[in-house]
Design a protein around this motif. Sequence first.
Motif, PDB file in Angstrom:
ATOM      1  N   ALA A 193       0.810   9.503  -5.510  1.00 48.83           N
ATOM      2  CA  ALA A 193       1.230  10.853  -5.131  1.00 48.83           C
ATOM      3  C   ALA A 193       2.008  11.518  -6.251  1.00 48.83           C
ATOM      4  N   ILE A 194       2.915  10.772  -6.891  1.00 50.71           N
ATOM      5  CA  ILE A 194       3.692  11.344  -7.992  1.00 50.71           C
ATOM      6  C   ILE A 194       2.772  11.713  -9.152  1.00 50.71           C
TER       7      ILE A 194
ATOM      8  N   ARG B 117       0.822  -1.207   0.000  1.00 51.10           N
ATOM      9  CA  ARG B 117       0.000   0.000   0.000  1.00 51.10           C
ATOM     10  C   ARG B 117       0.861   1.265   0.000  1.00 51.10           C
ATOM     11  N   HIS B 118       1.997   1.186   0.665  1.00 48.79           N
ATOM     12  CA  HIS B 118       2.921   2.317   0.681  1.00 48.79           C
ATOM     13  C   HIS B 118       3.409   2.631  -0.728  1.00 48.79           C
ATOM     14  N   ARG B 119       3.803   1.613  -1.473  1.00 48.29           N
ATOM     15  CA  ARG B 119       4.244   1.820  -2.855  1.00 48.29           C
ATOM     16  C   ARG B 119       3.120   2.390  -3.713  1.00 48.29           C
TER      17      ARG B 119
ATOM     18  N   GLU C  60      13.436  12.058  -3.363  1.00 48.12           N
ATOM     19  CA  GLU C  60      14.167  12.659  -4.479  1.00 48.12           C
ATOM     20  C   GLU C  60      13.248  12.881  -5.681  1.00 48.12           C
ATOM     21  N   ALA C  61      12.356  11.916  -5.933  1.00 46.97           N
ATOM     22  CA  ALA C  61      11.415  12.080  -7.046  1.00 46.97           C
ATOM     23  C   ALA C  61      10.488  13.269  -6.803  1.00 46.97           C
ATOM     24  N   MET C  62      10.007  13.429  -5.578  1.00 45.63           N
ATOM     25  CA  MET C  62       9.138  14.559  -5.277  1.00 45.63           C
ATOM     26  C   MET C  62       9.920  15.875  -5.277  1.00 45.63           C
TER      27      MET C  62
ATOM     28  N   GLU D 188       0.971  15.811  -0.499  1.00 45.95           N
ATOM     29  CA  GLU D 188       1.079  14.485  -1.126  1.00 45.95           C
ATOM     30  C   GLU D 188       2.199  13.667  -0.479  1.00 45.95           C
ATOM     31  N   VAL D 189       3.338  14.284  -0.210  1.00 51.57           N
ATOM     32  CA  VAL D 189       4.443  13.568   0.437  1.00 51.57           C
ATOM     33  C   VAL D 189       4.032  13.118   1.835  1.00 51.57           C
ATOM     34  N   LEU D 190       3.377  14.010   2.579  1.00 54.07           N
ATOM     35  CA  LEU D 190       2.975  13.672   3.943  1.00 54.07           C
ATOM     36  C   LEU D 190       1.996  12.503   3.960  1.00 54.07           C
TER      37      LEU D 190
END
Length: 628
Positions: free
Chosen positions: A184-185, A176-178, A334-336, A208-210
Motif C-alpha cells: 500500500a505504501i 499477509r497484513h504486513r 502515521e506513515a500513510m 489503500e489504507v482501507l
Amino acid sequence: MPSRSRGTADTPDEPRTAHAPPRTVQGPRTAHEPRTAHAPGTAREPRAATGDRTEDRTEDRAAGAAAGVAWSDLAEHAPDGLAVVDEHGRFLQLNAAAVALCARPAGELVGRPAPFDIALGFSAGSLGLLDDGAAEQMCTWTPGSGPAREFAYRTRPLPGEPPRTVVAFRDVSAERHRQRRVAAIARTAAKLASEGSLTAMLDALAQEVLRADMLAAVQILTLDESGESLQIMGSAGFPRRSDFFDLLMACRDRGATLRMLDAFELAEPVVIADRGDAIQADPAWEPLHAHMGALRWDWFASVPLLLRGRAIGIINAYFAPGQVVGRQTLEFLEAMADQAAVAVDYVALLRDERELARREERQRLARDLHDSIVQQVFSISMQAKVMGVLGARTDTVPADSVRRIADEVGALSKTVLTDLRAMVHELRPSISTQLGLEEAVRALVESTTNRTGLRFDLVVGAGLEQIGAETAEDVYRIVAEAIHNVVKHAGARWVMLRMGVRDHSLVVTVTDDGKGLPATPGTSTPPGGGYGLTSMRERAERWGGTVRVGPEPGGGTAVRLSVPLAVSVPRDPSAVPDERAPGTPPALEPPAGRAPGTPPGGPAPDPARPRAHGRTHPTPTDSTEDAT
C-alpha cells in the motif's frame, strides 16, 4: 517529518482468541477411518495384501515404541493445524492446533464446511506479488468472533474409500497484513506522482489504507483555502458528504466531544475503543447518526497530517468489529498520513507557483500597456483636443493643420495596433509544445515579419528534436522576448536568429542591426532589460542555462542563450563503442527526415513551404559556433 506521539492504546494487532482444549475432535468413525489424521507426507499407500498391512502396523508400533511417541500423539500435538475433510469439503477430524486456529467451539467444527479448496489443483499463476511457496494455497476463514483470518494450506488425498483429504494449515494473517501494508505504501507513492487532482490522490490513498488493514472506512480531511475549517478530500467506505464538517460542528454545538479535532489541535494520534456504539447511543451525535451508522465499526483512530511541525489535516480510521489498534497499526497510519501530507504540500506548491506566474504575467502586461499603448493612446487624445481647440477658435480650420494632425493620429493608431497584436500573439497558448521548437520559432518569425516588416535570417541546426517539451516552452518564451525587445527598442531592419545543439548544449543567438546599447547615465540596464531580461534569465536558470545581452562590434545588439542538455545513454546495448582518436569531434546524427549520407545542406527546400521574409538556412549543429 517530526516525531509523533503514540496514541492512547497499545494493544497487539493480532486478534485475541480462546484456545480449545488440546484434544482431537472427530466425527462418527467408519470402518476405514483412522483414529487420527496423518500429517502431510505421511499418509499410507494401500498395500496389495493383508499380510503387508499387518506387517506395516507391526513396524509402526515398533517404531513408535522405539521413539517413545505414538503417531496419534504426533498428529494431535503438531504445531500446525491438521484436519481431515470429506469429499463434500466438510470437516471430519481436527487436531488441537486446528481447533485453536479456527477459533470456534469444537462441536461446531465437525460437519461444518471447511474453507479449503480441495477440488482445484494449485496453479503457479495464482501466486500474488508477495506470496511465497509453490505448493501452498490461500483461503480466508471467519471465526466465531474477531476479524477474518487468512490460512496458508497444503492438501493431500488419503487412500481408501470414501474419498478424504488431509489438510495442513497455518495462520498467516499477520504476515499477509504486513505485506499489504508495504504494498500500500509503495502504490501510494507511485499514485502521488501520477494522479491529477488532490481529491483523486487522497481518494486513492484512503482506498489503500482501507484495503491494507481491511477497515470499515477511512476519511482524510484537510484545511480549506481559508485555513479555518476542515473538508473531506479523501474517502473510502463511507459515502462522501460535502456537508460532513458542518454536521460535525452541529454535533459539537449539541455537546458532542470531537476527538478527531483533538488529534488535529494537539498534533498527535488519538485512539478510542468502542467508539461506534458510543456515538450511536449519544443523542448529541444525532445529526450524524444516519451517516456514521451506514457501516458497522467499533474502534476509532485519528492521526494528524503533519507538515513541517504543523497539522494540516487528519486521517480518520474506522475499524471493523473485532479489530483493535496496536502499535504497528498506528505506525502504518502515521506513515500513510505522512504520504497524504506530502500530497497536500505538493499540490499547494504547484498552486502557488501557478499563481506567482500569473501575477508576474499581469505585472508585465501592465508595464507594457503603460509604457507603450497607454502613452500612445494619450497622444491620440491630445491630438483630438488640438482639433477641438482649433475648431473652437474659428469656423474654418487650416487644411495643413488637419493633414498634420490626421497623419500623427494615423501613425499613432498604427503603432497601437501593432503593439496590441504583439500582446495578443504572446497571450495565445504556446504552440512550442505542439509543433516543436523549430516550427514554433518559424511561426513567430513569420508573424513578426508580417506585422512589422522586420527581415529575419533564420539558421536552424540539428539536434532540436531532443529538446524536452518544458525546456522548449521556456526557450521559445526567451526568443519571443528577445524579438519583442528588438521590435520595440532597437529600431532595426534585420535580425539574425541562430539555433542549434553543440557540445550537449542548446545555443540560441538573436542579433540585430539596430541602435545597440547606448550607455545610460546611472544605470547599466539595456533597453527593455528590466522585467523582460529578468524573466529571460530566470527561464534559462531553471534549466541551468545563461542569457547574456551585449553590443555587437559593428553595431546592434546580441542576445546569447545557452542551455545544457542531459546526456542520454544509448538504448541499444549492442551499439559499437566510439573508437575515434582523442580530440576528434563526434559524428553528427542526420536530422530527422534526412537520410544518411545526405549532405549537411540537405535537399533543396520545398518552394511550397511558408518562409519568413529573408533567408532560412538549414545547417549542421556546428552552425552556432560563430554565434557563441
